[in-house]
Design a protein around this motif. Structure first.
Motif, PDB file in Angstrom:
ATOM      1  N   GLU A 193     -41.029  40.986 -42.770  1.00 56.20           N
ATOM      2  CA  GLU A 193     -40.331  39.728 -42.460  1.00 56.20           C
ATOM      3  C   GLU A 193     -39.293  39.411 -43.532  1.00 56.20           C
ATOM      4  OE1 GLU A 193     -40.684  38.246 -39.615  1.00 56.20           O
ATOM      5  OE2 GLU A 193     -42.556  39.079 -38.875  1.00 56.20           O
TER       6      GLU A 193
ATOM      7  N   GLN B 223     -31.066  32.542 -38.588  1.00 54.51           N
ATOM      8  CA  GLN B 223     -32.011  33.639 -38.350  1.00 54.51           C
ATOM      9  C   GLN B 223     -32.715  34.031 -39.660  1.00 54.51           C
ATOM     10  OE1 GLN B 223     -32.524  34.548 -35.277  1.00 54.51           O
ATOM     11  NE2 GLN B 223     -33.936  36.226 -35.649  1.00 54.51           N
TER      12      GLN B 223
ATOM     13  N   GLU C 241     -36.739  33.924 -40.499  1.00 55.01           N
ATOM     14  CA  GLU C 241     -37.519  35.062 -41.021  1.00 55.01           C
ATOM     15  C   GLU C 241     -38.281  34.683 -42.289  1.00 55.01           C
ATOM     16  OE1 GLU C 241     -38.041  37.353 -39.137  1.00 55.01           O
ATOM     17  OE2 GLU C 241     -36.299  37.414 -37.825  1.00 55.01           O
TER      18      GLU C 241
ATOM     19  N   HIS D 229     -41.318  33.002 -41.207  1.00 55.29           N
ATOM     20  CA  HIS D 229     -42.300  33.974 -40.697  1.00 55.29           C
ATOM     21  C   HIS D 229     -43.063  34.597 -41.869  1.00 55.29           C
ATOM     22  CE1 HIS D 229     -39.638  34.755 -36.867  1.00 55.29           C
ATOM     23  NE2 HIS D 229     -40.125  33.533 -36.917  1.00 55.29           N
TER      24      HIS D 229
ATOM     25  N   GLU E  68     -35.374  43.589 -33.666  1.00 55.65           N
ATOM     26  CA  GLU E  68     -36.415  42.688 -33.148  1.00 55.65           C
ATOM     27  C   GLU E  68     -37.422  43.422 -32.263  1.00 55.65           C
ATOM     28  OE1 GLU E  68     -37.298  39.877 -34.192  1.00 55.65           O
ATOM     29  OE2 GLU E  68     -35.570  39.530 -35.469  1.00 55.65           O
TER      30      GLU E  68
ATOM     31  N   VAL F 159     -39.770  44.929 -34.619  1.00 54.89           N
ATOM     32  CA  VAL F 159     -40.700  43.933 -35.159  1.00 54.89           C
ATOM     33  C   VAL F 159     -41.785  43.597 -34.135  1.00 54.89           C
ATOM     34  CG1 VAL F 159     -40.943  41.574 -36.067  1.00 54.89           C
ATOM     35  CG2 VAL F 159     -38.996  42.968 -36.760  1.00 54.89           C
TER      36      VAL F 159
ATOM     37  N   GLN G 185     -41.846  36.517 -30.775  1.00 54.57           N
ATOM     38  CA  GLN G 185     -41.073  37.743 -30.565  1.00 54.57           C
ATOM     39  C   GLN G 185     -40.399  37.774 -29.194  1.00 54.57           C
ATOM     40  OE1 GLN G 185     -40.739  38.624 -34.037  1.00 54.57           O
ATOM     41  NE2 GLN G 185     -39.909  40.192 -32.684  1.00 54.57           N
TER      42      GLN G 185
ATOM     43  N   GLU H  69     -37.338  35.847 -29.890  1.00 58.86           N
ATOM     44  CA  GLU H  69     -36.449  36.582 -30.794  1.00 58.86           C
ATOM     45  C   GLU H  69     -35.673  37.655 -30.015  1.00 58.86           C
ATOM     46  OE1 GLU H  69     -36.216  34.860 -33.740  1.00 58.86           O
ATOM     47  OE2 GLU H  69     -36.951  36.455 -35.053  1.00 58.86           O
TER      48      GLU H  69
HETATM   49 FE1  FEO Z   1     -39.782  37.603 -37.781  1.00 56.02          FE
HETATM   50 FE2  FEO Z   1     -37.327  38.175 -36.123  1.00 56.02          FE
HETATM   51  O1  FEO Z   1     -39.093  38.492 -36.410  1.00 56.02           O
END
Ligand code: FEO
Length: 171
Positions: free
Chosen positions: A17, A46, A50, A53, A94, A97, A127, A130
């Motif tokens: 992240e 963005q 992150e 996150h 993404e 991820v 997600q 995202e």
């Molecule tokens: Fe934290 Fe964009 O995934």
């Protein structure tokens, strides 16, 4: 108490992240160098997402009595051919991820770790958003590629994006 395996995997995700934040910050600086400040704003938001996150997982490891161990963050790419190439890279990243989150969910099931499984569900939903927002930007950029002034309009639109901390989203 969290298992060693789960603790290690979550620590890896903190790093992933943070790398994502670094990756999008690099994209922000690329857009700034092209005077596309709306796109740059989108990347800043963005990056902030992150960071939240990473911190969410960081706090969760701590809450579960685990040990947080920070590792080196890989240097991100710094150059792209076009705004479309940047957003295609966002979309691809993404999707990667999402795969990492799914692997964590699989591990939580294997470890019979219901608390971590429940915690990770937020990321599963996140997600979906995202990937959708990155894909939407890719599609918009493809549409404006041949339309004069379209890039300017899109830059203005993406300049409207504001960061909303997760707590304020009522989660
Ligand atoms: Fe934290 Fe964009 O995934």
């Amino acid at each position: 108490m969290i298992s060693k395996k789960m603790e290690e995997a979550l620590n890896e995700q903190v790093n992933a992240e943070l790398f994502s934040a670094y990756f999008y910050l690099s994209m922000e600086s690329w857009f700034k160098s092209k005077n596309l400040n709306g796109f740059a704003n989108w990347m800043r938001v963005q990056t902030q997402e992150e960071m939240t996150h990473a911190m969410k997982i960081y706090d969760f490891i701590d809450e579960r009595g685990g040990r947080i161990t920070l590792k080196a963050i890989e240097g991100p790419q710094t150059e792209w051919d076009s705004p479309l190439a940047v957003f295609e890279a966002v979309y691809e990243h993404e999707q990667k991820v999402t795969g990492l989150i799914n692997d964590l969910v699989d591990l939580s099931i294997k470890e019979k770790d219901h608390a971590t499984n429940s915690f990770l569900q937020w990321f599963v939903s996140e997600q979906v958003e995202e990937e959708a927002s990155a894909d939407a930007a890719v599609q918009q950029l493809k549409m404006v590629e041949s339309a004069p002034g379209g890039m300017f309009m899109l830059d203005r639109e993406l300049g409207q994006r504001v960061f909303t901390p997760p707590a304020a989203e009522g989660e």
